[in-house]
Design an enzyme around this catalytic site. Structure first.
Site, PDB file in Angstrom:
ATOM      1  N   ASP A  84      27.002  23.410 -23.260  1.00  9.00           N
ATOM      2  CA  ASP A  84      27.879  22.707 -24.189  1.00  9.00           C
ATOM      3  C   ASP A  84      29.047  22.082 -23.436  1.00  9.00           C
ATOM      4  O   ASP A  84      29.934  22.779 -22.950  1.00  9.00           O
ATOM      5  CB  ASP A  84      28.389  23.685 -25.248  1.00  9.00           C
ATOM      6  CG  ASP A  84      29.163  22.995 -26.358  1.00  9.00           C
ATOM      7  OD1 ASP A  84      29.327  21.755 -26.293  1.00  9.00           O
ATOM      8  OD2 ASP A  84      29.587  23.698 -27.296  1.00  9.00           O
TER       9      ASP A  84
ATOM     10  N   TYR B 159      33.792   5.172 -37.572  1.00 11.26           N
ATOM     11  CA  TYR B 159      33.458   6.482 -37.008  1.00 11.26           C
ATOM     12  C   TYR B 159      34.743   7.069 -36.421  1.00 11.26           C
ATOM     13  O   TYR B 159      34.937   7.082 -35.198  1.00 11.26           O
ATOM     14  CB  TYR B 159      32.403   6.330 -35.911  1.00 11.26           C
ATOM     15  CG  TYR B 159      31.103   5.725 -36.361  1.00 11.26           C
ATOM     16  CD1 TYR B 159      29.987   6.528 -36.591  1.00 11.26           C
ATOM     17  CD2 TYR B 159      30.973   4.351 -36.558  1.00 11.26           C
ATOM     18  CE1 TYR B 159      28.774   5.988 -36.998  1.00 11.26           C
ATOM     19  CE2 TYR B 159      29.758   3.799 -36.973  1.00 11.26           C
ATOM     20  CZ  TYR B 159      28.673   4.619 -37.195  1.00 11.26           C
ATOM     21  OH  TYR B 159      27.481   4.076 -37.600  1.00 11.26           O
TER      22      TYR B 159
ATOM     23  N   LYS C  80      35.630   7.811 -27.945  1.00 12.61           N
ATOM     24  CA  LYS C  80      35.132   6.790 -27.019  1.00 12.61           C
ATOM     25  C   LYS C  80      36.263   5.892 -26.532  1.00 12.61           C
ATOM     26  O   LYS C  80      36.279   5.477 -25.364  1.00 12.61           O
ATOM     27  CB  LYS C  80      34.048   5.954 -27.694  1.00 12.61           C
ATOM     28  CG  LYS C  80      32.751   6.696 -27.958  1.00 12.61           C
ATOM     29  CD  LYS C  80      32.010   7.081 -26.693  1.00 12.61           C
ATOM     30  CE  LYS C  80      30.585   7.535 -26.991  1.00 12.61           C
ATOM     31  NZ  LYS C  80      29.862   7.947 -25.769  1.00 12.61           N
TER      32      LYS C  80
END
Length: 259
Positions: A70, A161, A168
């Protein structure tokens, strides 16, 4: 330090089990490449996909290792760098393709959702690149490419989003900052911004099958990008020919962010 051009190239690719990351691995796979492929490995199917991509790359002549874990957890990225060094030697390139789309709206997004997006996409990249920095900056052949998203640049009703797009955007700032710090060595760091890109069979991401039919027509070319089309741009940025391209943000979106 002189360029180390007489040995195999060592590349780390996150998100290597599917989509763009897998396409980049296939593009790079050859007898002069050592590839460390990382995937979340959250279930047996995901692990099987990662191992399948690794097997394809090995058949193409590359030396390949796979790791799972992860990336939201501190230490996972640096352990990946250490594992790549132990298996292959100094790192020549990092491709950070790991990420996910979170469509939860601003008001419905819990703090933990935002934190996970930043952890996987931005913080993990920082840890990865920081750990690999001594290797990447040793000569002008060091390469870093991060996969961003149109979501950080396009805001339309029913198409935002907040979690993944803001992560991002942070990723892009980190890459540009890294480009400045790598510049004295001649090594480069760049960003590729895909639009809606075709998923692997059976995978849909944040959209259902019907939604994918709709978004396929959202750009002026009225089609999805193929993962290999994005991978082709990544491969160029990783090449010797792209030595004077750094800090760049290159859309591969069929014109989506023009609209």
């Amino acid at each position: 330090m002189a360029e180390n051009s007489g040995r195999m190239r060592v590349s780390i690719i996150t998100g290597g089990g599917s989509g763009i990351g897998a396409a980049v691995a296939r593009r790079l796979a050859s007898a002069d490449q050592c590839l460390m492929l990382h995937g979340q490995g959250a279930d047996e199917a995901a692990l099987a996909r990662l191992k399948s991509v690794a097997a394809e790359c090995e058949r193409a002549g590359a030396r390949v290792e796979v790791r799972t874990g992860d990336l939201a957890k501190a230490g996972t990225a640096s352990e990946l760098v250490n594992a790549a060094r132990a298996s292959f030697g100094a790192i020549d390139a990092v491709v950070h393709a790991a990420g996910f789309a979170d469509r939860r709206g601003f008001a419905k997004l819990p703090r933990e959702g935002l934190e996970r997006a930043f952890a996987v996409m931005a913080a993990a990249f920082h840890e990865l690149a920081t750990s690999a920095f001594p290797d990447l900056s040793r000569d002008r052949l060091g390469r870093v490419v991060a996969i961003s998203s149109f979501g950080a640049h396009r805001f339309v009703p029913d198409g935002i989003y907040p979690a993944s797009a803001s992560a991002k955007a942070a990723l892009e700032v980190l890459v540009k900052s890294l480009a400045i710090e790598l510049a004295p060595s001649g090594a480069t760091a760049n960003i590729v911004v895909p639009g809606y890109t075709r998923k692997d069979p059976g995978l849909f991401g944040a959209l259902d099958a019907r939604a994918w039919e709709v978004v396929a027509k959202a750009n002026p070319q009225s089609r999805l990008a193929e993962p290999d089309e994005v991978a082709a741009v990544v491969a160029f940025l990783l090449s010797k020919d792209a030595g004077h391209v750094t800090g760049a943000l290159l859309p591969v979106d069929g014109g989506l962010t023009l609209m």
